[in-house]
Structure formats: C-alpha cells, structure tokens
Motif scaffolding. Structure first.
Motif, PDB file in Angstrom:
ATOM      1  N   HIS A  38       0.815  -1.220   0.000  1.00 31.07           N
ATOM      2  CA  HIS A  38       0.000   0.000   0.000  1.00 31.07           C
ATOM      3  C   HIS A  38       0.851   1.274   0.000  1.00 31.07           C
ATOM      4  O   HIS A  38       2.023   1.272   0.357  1.00 31.07           O
ATOM      5  N   PRO A  39       0.225   2.402  -0.371  1.00 33.85           N
ATOM      6  CA  PRO A  39       0.940   3.684  -0.384  1.00 33.85           C
ATOM      7  C   PRO A  39       1.317   4.168   1.010  1.00 33.85           C
ATOM      8  O   PRO A  39       0.869   3.644   2.035  1.00 33.85           O
ATOM      9  N   PHE A  40       2.131   5.194   1.032  1.00 31.74           N
ATOM     10  CA  PHE A  40       2.430   5.960   2.236  1.00 31.74           C
ATOM     11  C   PHE A  40       1.122   6.551   2.767  1.00 31.74           C
ATOM     12  O   PHE A  40       0.353   7.145   2.030  1.00 31.74           O
ATOM     13  N   GLY A  41       0.841   6.361   4.058  1.00 27.41           N
ATOM     14  CA  GLY A  41      -0.370   6.900   4.656  1.00 27.41           C
ATOM     15  C   GLY A  41      -1.629   6.156   4.294  1.00 27.41           C
ATOM     16  O   GLY A  41      -2.727   6.703   4.408  1.00 27.41           O
ATOM     17  N   SER A  42      -1.504   4.910   3.892  1.00 22.30           N
ATOM     18  CA  SER A  42      -2.647   4.144   3.400  1.00 22.30           C
ATOM     19  C   SER A  42      -2.813   2.879   4.231  1.00 22.30           C
ATOM     20  O   SER A  42      -2.282   2.767   5.338  1.00 22.30           O
ATOM     21  N   CYS A  43      -3.561   1.923   3.706  1.00 23.88           N
ATOM     22  CA  CYS A  43      -3.747   0.640   4.375  1.00 23.88           C
ATOM     23  C   CYS A  43      -4.149  -0.398   3.330  1.00 23.88           C
ATOM     24  O   CYS A  43      -4.436  -0.071   2.178  1.00 23.88           O
ATOM     25  N   LYS A  44      -4.194  -1.647   3.749  1.00 28.70           N
ATOM     26  CA  LYS A  44      -4.440  -2.757   2.831  1.00 28.70           C
ATOM     27  C   LYS A  44      -5.831  -2.742   2.223  1.00 28.70           C
ATOM     28  O   LYS A  44      -6.065  -3.356   1.172  1.00 28.70           O
ATOM     29  N   GLU A  45      -6.801  -2.080   2.875  1.00 25.64           N
ATOM     30  CA  GLU A  45      -8.160  -2.053   2.361  1.00 25.64           C
ATOM     31  C   GLU A  45      -8.359  -1.010   1.269  1.00 25.64           C
ATOM     32  O   GLU A  45      -9.441  -0.908   0.688  1.00 25.64           O
ATOM     33  N   GLN A  46      -7.333  -0.225   0.996  1.00 31.40           N
ATOM     34  CA  GLN A  46      -7.444   0.790  -0.040  1.00 31.40           C
ATOM     35  C   GLN A  46      -6.879   0.251  -1.348  1.00 31.40           C
ATOM     36  O   GLN A  46      -6.963  -0.936  -1.611  1.00 31.40           O
ATOM     37  N   THR A  47      -6.302   1.064  -2.168  1.00 34.85           N
ATOM     38  CA  THR A  47      -6.013   0.711  -3.554  1.00 34.85           C
ATOM     39  C   THR A  47      -5.187  -0.571  -3.733  1.00 34.85           C
ATOM     40  O   THR A  47      -5.412  -1.331  -4.661  1.00 34.85           O
ATOM     41  N   SER A  48      -4.270  -0.841  -2.833  1.00 31.49           N
ATOM     42  CA  SER A  48      -3.427  -2.039  -2.995  1.00 31.49           C
ATOM     43  C   SER A  48      -4.225  -3.328  -2.847  1.00 31.49           C
ATOM     44  O   SER A  48      -3.894  -4.337  -3.469  1.00 31.49           O
ATOM     45  N   GLY A  49      -5.282  -3.284  -2.023  1.00 30.19           N
ATOM     46  CA  GLY A  49      -6.080  -4.484  -1.794  1.00 30.19           C
ATOM     47  C   GLY A  49      -7.375  -4.502  -2.572  1.00 30.19           C
ATOM     48  O   GLY A  49      -7.634  -5.417  -3.364  1.00 30.19           O
ATOM     49  N   ASN A  50      -8.199  -3.461  -2.388  1.00 26.41           N
ATOM     50  CA  ASN A  50      -9.547  -3.520  -2.953  1.00 26.41           C
ATOM     51  C   ASN A  50      -9.613  -3.185  -4.438  1.00 26.41           C
ATOM     52  O   ASN A  50     -10.644  -3.408  -5.073  1.00 26.41           O
ATOM     53  N   VAL A  51      -8.535  -2.664  -5.006  1.00 22.82           N
ATOM     54  CA  VAL A  51      -8.515  -2.378  -6.443  1.00 22.82           C
ATOM     55  C   VAL A  51      -7.579  -3.351  -7.157  1.00 22.82           C
ATOM     56  O   VAL A  51      -8.021  -4.281  -7.821  1.00 22.82           O
ATOM     57  N   TYR A  52      -6.283  -3.176  -6.990  1.00 20.40           N
ATOM     58  CA  TYR A  52      -5.332  -4.021  -7.721  1.00 20.40           C
ATOM     59  C   TYR A  52      -5.298  -5.447  -7.172  1.00 20.40           C
ATOM     60  O   TYR A  52      -5.226  -6.416  -7.945  1.00 20.40           O
ATOM     61  N   GLY A  53      -5.353  -5.596  -5.855  1.00 18.54           N
ATOM     62  CA  GLY A  53      -5.360  -6.936  -5.282  1.00 18.54           C
ATOM     63  C   GLY A  53      -6.558  -7.739  -5.736  1.00 18.54           C
ATOM     64  O   GLY A  53      -6.434  -8.902  -6.166  1.00 18.54           O
ATOM     65  N   ALA A  54      -7.743  -7.141  -5.656  1.00 22.10           N
ATOM     66  CA  ALA A  54      -8.962  -7.834  -6.059  1.00 22.10           C
ATOM     67  C   ALA A  54      -8.934  -8.187  -7.541  1.00 22.10           C
ATOM     68  O   ALA A  54      -9.334  -9.290  -7.939  1.00 22.10           O
ATOM     69  N   ALA A  55      -8.449  -7.266  -8.375  1.00 18.50           N
ATOM     70  CA  ALA A  55      -8.401  -7.522  -9.815  1.00 18.50           C
ATOM     71  C   ALA A  55      -7.438  -8.657 -10.151  1.00 18.50           C
ATOM     72  O   ALA A  55      -7.737  -9.513 -10.999  1.00 18.50           O
ATOM     73  N   LEU A  56      -6.285  -8.691  -9.498  1.00 16.51           N
ATOM     74  CA  LEU A  56      -5.314  -9.749  -9.769  1.00 16.51           C
ATOM     75  C   LEU A  56      -5.801 -11.101  -9.274  1.00 16.51           C
ATOM     76  O   LEU A  56      -5.542 -12.138  -9.900  1.00 16.51           O
ATOM     77  N   ALA A  57      -6.513 -11.119  -8.151  1.00 18.17           N
ATOM     78  CA  ALA A  57      -7.084 -12.379  -7.685  1.00 18.17           C
ATOM     79  C   ALA A  57      -8.073 -12.927  -8.713  1.00 18.17           C
ATOM     80  O   ALA A  57      -8.098 -14.139  -8.994  1.00 18.17           O
ATOM     81  N   LYS A  58      -8.893 -12.066  -9.299  1.00 22.79           N
ATOM     82  CA  LYS A  58      -9.852 -12.512 -10.315  1.00 22.79           C
ATOM     83  C   LYS A  58      -9.151 -13.089 -11.540  1.00 22.79           C
ATOM     84  O   LYS A  58      -9.719 -13.905 -12.262  1.00 22.79           O
ATOM     85  N   GLU A  59      -7.904 -12.657 -11.756  1.00 28.40           N
ATOM     86  CA  GLU A  59      -7.135 -13.140 -12.905  1.00 28.40           C
ATOM     87  C   GLU A  59      -6.399 -14.442 -12.614  1.00 28.40           C
ATOM     88  O   GLU A  59      -5.662 -14.938 -13.460  1.00 28.40           O
ATOM     89  N   GLY A  60      -6.550 -14.984 -11.405  1.00 25.04           N
ATOM     90  CA  GLY A  60      -5.975 -16.290 -11.118  1.00 25.04           C
ATOM     91  C   GLY A  60      -4.796 -16.313 -10.176  1.00 25.04           C
ATOM     92  O   GLY A  60      -4.206 -17.379  -9.955  1.00 25.04           O
ATOM     93  N   PHE A  61      -4.452 -15.173  -9.604  1.00 28.21           N
ATOM     94  CA  PHE A  61      -3.335 -15.110  -8.670  1.00 28.21           C
ATOM     95  C   PHE A  61      -3.831 -15.147  -7.228  1.00 28.21           C
ATOM     96  O   PHE A  61      -4.909 -14.630  -6.913  1.00 28.21           O
ATOM     97  N   VAL A  62      -3.039 -15.735  -6.354  1.00 29.88           N
ATOM     98  CA  VAL A  62      -3.201 -15.484  -4.922  1.00 29.88           C
ATOM     99  C   VAL A  62      -2.549 -14.142  -4.642  1.00 29.88           C
ATOM    100  O   VAL A  62      -1.440 -13.874  -5.111  1.00 29.88           O
ATOM    101  N   VAL A  63      -3.227 -13.271  -3.908  1.00 31.61           N
ATOM    102  CA  VAL A  63      -2.701 -11.940  -3.605  1.00 31.61           C
ATOM    103  C   VAL A  63      -2.695 -11.746  -2.094  1.00 31.61           C
ATOM    104  O   VAL A  63      -3.687 -12.043  -1.419  1.00 31.61           O
ATOM    105  N   ILE A  64      -1.575 -11.263  -1.573  1.00 33.35           N
ATOM    106  CA  ILE A  64      -1.475 -10.943  -0.148  1.00 33.35           C
ATOM    107  C   ILE A  64      -1.291  -9.430  -0.025  1.00 33.35           C
ATOM    108  O   ILE A  64      -0.256  -8.883  -0.400  1.00 33.35           O
TER     109      ILE A  64
END
Length: 316
Positions: A38-64
């Motif tokens: 995640h970005p500086f001043g952010s958290c896992k529920e923001q863009t790193s998780g709910n946007v890119y993480g979720a999209a990559l999981a749908k594409e077949g990856f495990v994402v942490i």
C-alpha cells in the motif's frame, strides 16, 4: 478472502494481511502469488487491496495485501512510523510467510506497489531475489520526496527539527503526529492547497471515495529521520535484474511519480524485461481507483505477470 496475522521471529509484533483467492480456488494446487504494497499513509483495504489486489485475484493469482508495520491493523509501537527500511523488510517478512503456505508457488512470487508502496516494491526487488517480477503503479521514491517537497526543500532543517522533537519525546514530552493532508476538499480549496497531487490525495483519502478506518494519513515526525537518508533506487543499475514494469500517468503532480518512474526505468539496464507504461491524461490518484486508467494499467500488468510468473498458466 482470509485475514491473517503474520508473526516473524525478527519482529516483536504481527503484520495484518488479507489473502485474496482466485475464483474456484483449490488449496491442493499451487498458485503464483503477488504481494501487494500500500501507499504511504494508506492501508491494505485501499487501492493495494480492494482495487489491484482484487483484480489480480480474479485473474488467477493469490494476492497478499498487508498493512505496514506501525500502521493499519499491524502491530508496532509507537504508531504511524514511516521507516523505509522497515517498509522494505515487511515485504520480505510477508514473502517468508507466503512460502510456507502449501498453495503458494514459491518459485513464482511477484510484488506490486502503489505510490510510496511502488518505491518500496522496487527497492525490495533489488535485493530480494525471491521476487520474480515487480510492478510499480505511480511509484514514488519517498526518500527523494522527503528531501524535497515534504521538507520544504530543507532536509537538514527537517533533520534538526526531528532530532529536537525526538529528544523532547524521550524526556516525556507529547508525540508530534503530523497530519499529511487537509481535512477535506473544501478545506483544501479554502487554504489554497489545490496543487493536483495534494488536492486529489485529499479527494481520495478524506472522502467516502477512498477513506478507510486503517488509512490514517499521519506520520510520527520524530521517527522519520531514516526517510530523508533513504533512496529507493540506489544501485538499481547493478541490482535490478528481475522483470520490471513501471506504470505512470502523464498528468504530472508535485509528488513526482512521473519523474521517479522515468528515472527507475532509465536506470534499470540490468533488468531482464523492463517496461514503461505511460498513460496520457491520467494523474497519480486517478491510478488509485478510477475505472478507466486502472483498466488500462491492468491490461498491461496482468499479461506481464502472466508471462513472468510462469505457473500462472497451470496451477498444479
């Protein structure tokens, strides 16, 4: 999705993480895995998780997707420390955990980072060779930013102030917690803080668009000395050997993601496959969650990860 707490023997605290699974996930199979930072001043529920993480999981990856030490739901005291060395070490700690999971293909681990997380992801890749491919989304070299705009171009003055404040706190004084953004977009307008990156950061972090409980846009001032002496791209010419993709918007703002992206791309001459993706008409914070630029970024980075995390085609 599964939420876990990662305990590493090197740490006295736990890292909180969400594990996102592909459709039809089968624990008996092994999957390419992406650590999302995640970005500086952010958290896992923001863009790193709910946007890119979720999209990559749908594409077949495990994402942490995880919270940095001292931030979000992760442990560590005092709170809101932004220490680049620890942020990079957190990536290795998460990989340490990932490679113990039976469904993770430990030979096919990638890293993705957004904003400051992109700088951390790139820096980790220089020395963490378990990372087989890295993608930076509007990545920022946080050390460069602190030496420049975040210190009002007076890094030595900032270091002196940090030293004095740390001594004060060591003697029992109150912690100085700096809020990084205006309270809301209206406050930003009224105070004249309309520079594109500052204003759009406020629109993202201080409204329902992106605001999350763990995304505290705060920093413990007295413990930020290491940031001013840190460089995300040190020794990149020699050490960035893995495939690397840098995604940047061409609408330039003060935080400097465009210049940092161009720099790391230009310097990473030892990379096995370096790719630069420039998106016309899009800004730093557009790439956090706006559907069109995010889709354009995913259209490039998903095939990139598919190519370089080779077990993607057939989890076994």
């Amino acid at each position: 999705m599964e939420t876990v707490k990662i305990q590493n023997p090197d740490m006295a605290w736990q890292i909180a993480a969400d594990i996102l699974f592909p459709p039809d996930f089968d624990r008996s199979k092994r999957y390419p895995t992406i650590v999302s930072v995640h970005p500086f001043g952010s958290c896992k529920e923001q863009t790193s998780g709910n946007v890119y993480g979720a999209a990559l999981a749908k594409e077949g990856f495990v994402v942490i997707a995880y919270d940095a030490s001292f931030q979000g739901e992760s442990g560590g005291q005092p709170r809101w420390i932004e220490d680049p060395t620890q942020r990079v070490e957190d990536i290795s700690h998460v990989i340490d955990y990932a490679v113990t999971l039976p469904y993770v293909d430990s030979d096919n681990v990638g890293v993705l980072g957004v904003c400051g997380g992109g700088g951390y992801a790139l820096n980790a890749t220089l020395t963490e060779k378990r990372i087989k491919a890295v993608v930076s989304i509007t990545g920022v070299n946080i050390g460069r930013l602190f030496r420049e705009g975040f210190s009002n171009y007076d890094p030595l003055g900032a270091l002196e102030a940090m030293a004095a404040q740390r001594t004060k706190e060591a003697r029992g004084g109150e912690l100085q917690i700096n809020e990084l953004l205006p309270a809301d977009p209206d406050v930003a307008r009224k105070s004249g803080m309309t520079e594109i990156d500052v204003f759009e950061a406020t629109e993202y972090y201080k409204t329902t668009r992106g605001q999350k409980p763990g995304g505290a846009t705060r920093m413990l001032f007295s413990h930020a000395q290491n940031t001013l002496g840190w460089d995300a791209f040190a020794f990149a010419e020699m050490l960035m050997t893995q495939p690397m993709m840098v995604v940047i918007g061409k609408k330039v703002g003060a935080f400097g993601a465009y210049r940092d992206g161009m720099e790391i791309y230009g310097r990473s001459t030892a990379s096995k496959d370096r790719q630069l993706v420039e998106l016309d008409g899009w800004s730093h914070y557009d790439l956090y969650d706006k559907p069109e630029p995010v889709a354009k970024a995913l259209a490039k980075l998903v095939p990139f990860f598919n190519q370089h995390l080779s077990s993607r085609q057939a989890a076994s």
